[in-house]
Design a protein around this motif. Sequence first.
Motif, PDB file in Angstrom:
ATOM      1  N   THR A  40       0.826  -1.203   0.000  1.00  0.00           N
ATOM      2  CA  THR A  40       0.000   0.000   0.000  1.00  0.00           C
ATOM      3  C   THR A  40       0.864   1.258   0.000  1.00  0.00           C
ATOM      4  OG1 THR A  40      -1.682  -1.179   1.276  1.00  0.00           O
ATOM      5  CG2 THR A  40      -1.875   1.202   1.181  1.00  0.00           C
ATOM      6  N   THR A  41       0.543   2.218  -0.854  1.00  0.00           N
ATOM      7  CA  THR A  41       1.310   3.460  -0.905  1.00  0.00           C
ATOM      8  C   THR A  41       0.908   4.373   0.255  1.00  0.00           C
ATOM      9  OG1 THR A  41      -0.316   4.620  -2.273  1.00  0.00           O
ATOM     10  CG2 THR A  41       1.372   3.322  -3.412  1.00  0.00           C
ATOM     11  N   GLU A  42       1.787   5.306   0.573  1.00  0.00           N
ATOM     12  CA  GLU A  42       1.517   6.254   1.658  1.00  0.00           C
ATOM     13  C   GLU A  42       0.274   7.079   1.361  1.00  0.00           C
ATOM     14  OE1 GLU A  42       3.619  10.200   3.533  1.00  0.00           O
ATOM     15  OE2 GLU A  42       4.888   8.408   3.278  1.00  0.00           O
ATOM     16  N   GLU A  43       0.095   7.469   0.114  1.00  0.00           N
ATOM     17  CA  GLU A  43      -1.071   8.267  -0.262  1.00  0.00           C
ATOM     18  C   GLU A  43      -2.364   7.479  -0.047  1.00  0.00           C
ATOM     19  OE1 GLU A  43      -3.367  11.412  -1.405  1.00  0.00           O
ATOM     20  OE2 GLU A  43      -1.238  11.343  -0.875  1.00  0.00           O
ATOM     21  N   THR A  44      -2.340   6.192  -0.388  1.00  0.00           N
ATOM     22  CA  THR A  44      -3.515   5.344  -0.189  1.00  0.00           C
ATOM     23  C   THR A  44      -3.834   5.197   1.294  1.00  0.00           C
ATOM     24  OG1 THR A  44      -3.031   4.099  -2.220  1.00  0.00           O
ATOM     25  CG2 THR A  44      -4.510   3.053  -0.626  1.00  0.00           C
ATOM     26  N   VAL A  45      -2.777   5.108   2.116  1.00  0.00           N
ATOM     27  CA  VAL A  45      -2.959   5.026   3.570  1.00  0.00           C
ATOM     28  C   VAL A  45      -3.634   6.294   4.079  1.00  0.00           C
ATOM     29  CG1 VAL A  45      -1.819   4.887   5.815  1.00  0.00           C
ATOM     30  CG2 VAL A  45      -1.028   3.448   3.928  1.00  0.00           C
ATOM     31  N   ARG A  46      -3.154   7.443   3.604  1.00  0.00           N
ATOM     32  CA  ARG A  46      -3.735   8.719   4.035  1.00  0.00           C
ATOM     33  C   ARG A  46      -5.213   8.817   3.645  1.00  0.00           C
ATOM     34  NH1 ARG A  46      -0.372  12.535   5.958  1.00  0.00           N
ATOM     35  NH2 ARG A  46       1.875  12.167   5.702  1.00  0.00           N
ATOM     36  N   ILE A  47      -5.530   8.384   2.461  1.00  0.00           N
ATOM     37  CA  ILE A  47      -6.927   8.424   2.002  1.00  0.00           C
ATOM     38  C   ILE A  47      -7.791   7.527   2.878  1.00  0.00           C
ATOM     39  CG2 ILE A  47      -8.472   7.770   0.111  1.00  0.00           C
ATOM     40  CD1 ILE A  47      -6.221   8.623  -1.824  1.00  0.00           C
ATOM     41  N   ALA A  48      -7.264   6.352   3.207  1.00  0.00           N
ATOM     42  CA  ALA A  48      -8.009   5.417   4.058  1.00  0.00           C
ATOM     43  C   ALA A  48      -8.263   6.025   5.429  1.00  0.00           C
ATOM     44  CB  ALA A  48      -7.241   4.105   4.188  1.00  0.00           C
ATOM     45  N   ILE A  49      -7.257   6.682   5.990  1.00  0.00           N
ATOM     46  CA  ILE A  49      -7.403   7.307   7.301  1.00  0.00           C
ATOM     47  C   ILE A  49      -8.442   8.422   7.242  1.00  0.00           C
ATOM     48  CG2 ILE A  49      -6.230   8.670   9.082  1.00  0.00           C
ATOM     49  CD1 ILE A  49      -3.642   7.134   8.286  1.00  0.00           C
TER      50      ILE A  49
END
Length: 217
Positions: A40-49
């Motif tokens: 998982t990319t950092e950007e995807t993690v941020r979106i999930a959060i």
Amino acid sequence: MQVEIDNQMINVHVQYGRRTKTTIHMDAFGRVSIKVPKDTTEETVRIAIEQYSKWIIENLRKIDAAKETTKSREYDDAGKFLHLGKEYLLHELIETDGLTEEELKLKLKKFYFASCKKIIGERIKIYQNDLKVKPKSFEIIESRTKWGTCSSDKKLTFNYRLAMAPIEVIDYVVIHELCHLHHMNHDRSFWRRIGSIMPDYKEKEQYLARHGQAMTF
């Protein structure tokens, strides 16, 4: 990772692993963690959060409200304190006559330690038979971050504040640590084993997440 939500900087612990789903968790102290697939990319993690932002803020507010309730607690005959999930007047739990506030706090803490040791001992005897395990020993401790632990040499510890929780929540923590005697990690086999004894264990986890901050004095 730090994420800004509602003008607040939230620290989020990101765990990458062999999984297909993303899950987010907040403990009783307001710490947020998210488990994601390893690529998982950092950007995807941020979106999930950010998708969970409303849930995060609501729970942080509940924890802050619980802290304020704790701060305003009175150490006199009108003060109310939790034991086994119910509120009691202080004098219903300990002898209060002629004691200072510091003496009352110390006596109440000793009461919780003793109560927790007795209850945990009783519950271990019940569930160790169901799970066909036996710990080497158990100890009641003071901890700000853990409800229970299991070491590689089969020694268990339990937070004395569990004496404030309902008995079924205590049972969950006991079962959780006993299951670690077979499964030291939190893999699927571990959770299946817990579920075989306590199918609604997630409700107990949620109770600790919602009310854990208020389980103090």
